[in-house]
Design an enzyme around this catalytic site. Structure first.
Site, short mmCIF file in Angstrom:
data_model
loop_
_atom_site.label_atom_id
_atom_site.label_comp_id
_atom_site.label_asym_id
_atom_site.label_seq_id
_atom_site.Cartn_x
_atom_site.Cartn_y
_atom_site.Cartn_z
CE LYS A 110 24.53 -3.40 78.05
NZ LYS A 110 24.64 -2.37 77.04
CE LYS A 189 25.01 -13.83 67.77
NZ LYS A 189 23.91 -12.89 67.93
CE LYS A 192 29.32 -5.83 64.31
NZ LYS A 192 28.32 -4.90 63.85
P1 TYM Z 1 22.97 -6.64 63.69
O1 TYM Z 1 23.55 -5.34 63.26
O2 TYM Z 1 23.39 -7.22 64.97
O3 TYM Z 1 23.23 -7.72 62.58
C1 TYM Z 1 22.94 -7.49 61.20
C2 TYM Z 1 22.45 -8.76 60.56
O4 TYM Z 1 23.47 -9.78 60.64
C3 TYM Z 1 22.90 -10.97 61.19
N1 TYM Z 1 23.93 -11.69 61.95
C4 TYM Z 1 24.19 -13.00 61.82
N2 TYM Z 1 23.65 -13.95 61.04
C5 TYM Z 1 24.16 -15.21 61.13
N3 TYM Z 1 25.18 -15.54 61.98
C6 TYM Z 1 25.75 -14.62 62.79
N4 TYM Z 1 26.75 -14.97 63.58
C7 TYM Z 1 25.25 -13.28 62.74
N5 TYM Z 1 25.57 -12.14 63.39
C8 TYM Z 1 24.75 -11.17 62.90
C9 TYM Z 1 21.79 -10.49 62.10
O5 TYM Z 1 20.84 -11.50 62.34
C10 TYM Z 1 21.23 -9.33 61.29
O6 TYM Z 1 20.29 -9.80 60.33
N6 TYM Z 1 18.49 -5.31 65.42
C11 TYM Z 1 19.23 -5.56 64.21
C12 TYM Z 1 19.25 -4.37 63.28
C13 TYM Z 1 17.89 -3.87 62.92
C14 TYM Z 1 16.95 -4.53 62.07
C15 TYM Z 1 15.82 -3.68 62.03
C16 TYM Z 1 16.97 -5.75 61.36
C17 TYM Z 1 17.32 -2.71 63.35
N7 TYM Z 1 16.07 -2.59 62.83
C18 TYM Z 1 14.66 -4.03 61.27
C19 TYM Z 1 15.83 -6.08 60.61
C20 TYM Z 1 14.71 -5.23 60.59
C21 TYM Z 1 20.65 -5.91 64.59
O7 TYM Z 1 21.11 -5.57 65.64
O8 TYM Z 1 21.36 -6.54 63.64
#
Ligand code: TYM
Length: 322
Positions: A110, A189, A192
């Protein structure tokens, strides 16, 4: 094993979320103690419209339940319903090296784009560490993009433990190698923020339209192609069983096929793959009270566990009597 993972309600879930993470949540709820939550505190770093955040939180719960997350087997809750995590976050914030957080990619990217970053985004990995440590989680199922954050969590836990005594369990990340980084419609990748997603419960017409726009190369039809380096093939592989995947791979290697055919096959497979969940989601959406009940019950269970761990951490660092 104790499993934990979170997902942000920043919009509707997409194929990357499902194949990278959600299907692991569902598989791991069997025979484990599993905690899954909707990360609305993290989402607040990007979603600044209260109605949108409330709606997305409910949609996220509906999506997860429709996809097979079972509240009888796993604890499903909303992050902000467990205030113990925010208290633990502060404790971890003290002692979190600035340099460690500066190296984290969400903040770095960012900043590199010249976008204004706030303290919430900067300290995002510390809240994530609190999320994980609050439940004594051993294993955190995620996609590849979250692995760095779990490393930060381990660093923070290790340093707290070595200063104050063995309080925290060190977690491991769990990534599926074949879908660690699901590509989006442009081959980057799926994310969103890149506007290249296909949503799980997208309207079927709009899904087909997005699939038809997936970028492909412009070599002549009859030329053999390497399936592994083509993101359209990679997307198809997510939905296909071994026999279908191999058949498609050999079609690529032979050449003489059209990408239009592959796109149609992909769209049909995706439609079929999510049809049952789509149906279940429509039923659940008629009963929002039931969903709120599930989340309230999940929050109670989660608070019990997080309260124990928070008390342990508070005692160890001297802000609570022994
Ligand atoms: P978030 O909401 O961006 O994504 C949720 C989960 O989806 C996976 N993901 C993907 N995996 C493979 N290919 C892709 N293109 C792809 N896009 C998203 C992400 O790796 C994730 O597992 N910070 C985290 C949320 C969070 C969290 C936590 C996760 C908050 N606290 C504690 C684990 C443990 C996040 O933004 O995920």
């Amino acid at each position: 094993m104790r499993i934990l993972s979170g997902i942000q309600p920043t919009g509707r879930f997409h194929w990357g979320n499902y194949f990278g993470a959600i299907r692991q949540y569902i598989a791991l709820q069997e025979d484990n103690e599993a905690y899954y939550f909707i990360a609305n505190l993290h989402a607040l770093t990007t979603v600044r419209d209260p109605e949108q955040l409330r709606q997305a939180t409910l949609d996220s719960a509906l999506d997860l339940l429709a996809l097979g997350l079972d509240p009888e087997k796993a604890t499903l809750f909303v992050q902000s319903d467990v205030p113990e995590v925010s208290e633990l976050c502060w404790i971890l914030m003290t002692g979190a090296p600035m340099g460690l957080l500066e190296r984290c990619h969400a903040y770095k990217e960012k900043k590199a784009k010249g976008a204004p970053a706030d303290a919430g985004l900067f300290t995002y990995p510390v809240l994530m560490a609190a999320d994980i440590l609050a439940y004594d989680a051993n294993l955190v199922p995620v996609g590849e993009d979250q692995v760095q954050h779990i490393e930060v969590c381990r660093d923070l836990a290790r340093s707290f433990n070595s200063h104050f005594g063995e309080v925290f369990v060190l977690p491991e990340s769990h990534v599926l190698s074949e879908s660690a980084k699901v590509p989006g419609t442009d081959g980057e990748k799926m994310s969103k923020s890149y506007r290249n997603t296909i949503e799980l419960f997208e309207d079927p017409k709009s899904m087909r339209k997005k699939i038809s726009r997936i970028a492909t190369d412009s070599r002549p039809m009859d030329q053999p192609k390497d399936p592994e380096s083509d993101h359209l093939y990679q997307l198809y592989s997510l939905f296909a069983d071994t026999a279908d995947r191999e058949a498609m791979a050999s079609t690529y290697r032979q050449g003489g096929f059209s990408y239009g055919m592959v796109k149609k096959t992909l769209a049909d497979a995706a439609d079929q793959f999510f049809a049952e969940a789509r149906q279940r989601r429509a039923e659940l959406a008629n009963d929002p009270d039931r969903v709120h009940e599930i989340l309230a019950d999940g929050a109670n269970r989660a608070r019990r566990k997080a309260g124990e761990v928070l008390a342990r951490a508070q005692q160890a660092c001297g802000i609570r009597s022994l």
